[in-house]
Design a protein around this motif. Structure first.
Motif, mmCIF file in Angstrom:
data_model
loop_
_atom_site.group_PDB
_atom_site.id
_atom_site.type_symbol
_atom_site.label_atom_id
_atom_site.label_comp_id
_atom_site.label_asym_id
_atom_site.label_seq_id
_atom_site.Cartn_x
_atom_site.Cartn_y
_atom_site.Cartn_z
ATOM 1 N N ILE A 41 2.797 11.079 -1.246
ATOM 2 C CA ILE A 41 4.186 10.654 -1.354
ATOM 3 C C ILE A 41 4.826 10.484 0.018
ATOM 4 N N LEU A 42 4.678 11.470 0.902
ATOM 5 C CA LEU A 42 5.292 11.360 2.228
ATOM 6 C C LEU A 42 4.738 10.181 3.032
ATOM 7 N N LEU B 194 5.640 4.774 5.116
ATOM 8 C CA LEU B 194 5.052 3.449 5.305
ATOM 9 C C LEU B 194 5.923 2.361 4.678
ATOM 10 N N VAL B 195 6.462 2.619 3.510
ATOM 11 C CA VAL B 195 7.329 1.634 2.852
ATOM 12 C C VAL B 195 8.593 1.397 3.671
ATOM 13 N N ILE C 263 0.840 -1.211 0.000
ATOM 14 C CA ILE C 263 0.000 0.000 0.000
ATOM 15 C C ILE C 263 0.868 1.251 0.000
ATOM 16 N N GLY C 264 1.918 1.253 0.806
ATOM 17 C CA GLY C 264 2.824 2.396 0.829
ATOM 18 C C GLY C 264 3.505 2.617 -0.502
ATOM 19 N N PHE C 265 3.908 1.531 -1.150
ATOM 20 C CA PHE C 265 4.559 1.651 -2.451
ATOM 21 C C PHE C 265 3.593 2.225 -3.490
ATOM 22 N N GLY D 13 2.272 6.124 -7.032
ATOM 23 C CA GLY D 13 1.109 6.764 -7.647
ATOM 24 C C GLY D 13 1.158 8.270 -7.478
ATOM 25 N N GLY D 14 1.496 8.719 -6.266
ATOM 26 C CA GLY D 14 1.649 10.150 -6.036
ATOM 27 C C GLY D 14 2.789 10.732 -6.837
#
Length: 152
Positions: free
Chosen positions: A53-54, A59-60, A11-13, A18-19
């Motif tokens: 993005i942040l 999260l990643v 999800i973080g990726f 995506g952002g």
């Protein structure tokens, strides 16, 4: 717990990349658009960085560190870590460092400048710097993604 960490990692990726792709599209529109639309487009880009993005980058990195810590004491740590895993970790951390050290401060400076006023040359130089850093981050992220696929 591993599945929760993997889900958070994916999800973080998706948020991060995506952002990043959306910010790249807005950056291209900024380059080709009229000067009077630049403040509005820059506002969109600032929101993309702060809302997608942040959080995705953090999260990643956090979920990746938790997944790495789970490897200690397992059979992987005895046999050695696979090369694709190390490539994924290295490129991911390098991309996160570029995002946090180069891109976010540059976006902050750009948001405070007048793109059409006396700071127009500085605005152009910072925009170019951000484009190069964003492209490098995207390349590193794609390398990390390919390395992650090679793990399976």
């Amino acid at each position: 717990m591993r599945h929760l960490y993997l889900g958070a990692h994916i999800i973080g990726f998706v948020l991060w990349m995506g952002g990043g792709l959306a910010a790249m599209t807005v950056g291209i529109a900024m380059r080709n658009g009229p000067r009077d639309e630049l403040p509005a487009l820059l506002g969109v880009q600032v929101r993309l960085h702060s809302k997608l993005i942040l959080p995705g980058c953090v999260l990643v990195v956090l979920s990746g560190l938790l997944l790495t810590l789970r490897l200690y004491g397992s059979a992987t740590s005895v046999n050695g870590y696979p090369a694709p895993l190390m490539v994924m970790q290295g490129t991911g951390l390098l991309a996160a460092i570029i995002v946090l050290v180069v891109i976010f401060p540059t976006v902050g400076r750009l948001s405070r400048l007048d793109p059409a006023g006396e700071h127009a040359p500085l605005f152009q130089a910072l925009s170019k710097k951000m484009g190069i850093a964003g492209g490098l981050t995207g390349l590193l992220a794609m390398i990390a993604l390919i390395a992650g696929v090679l793990l399976r």
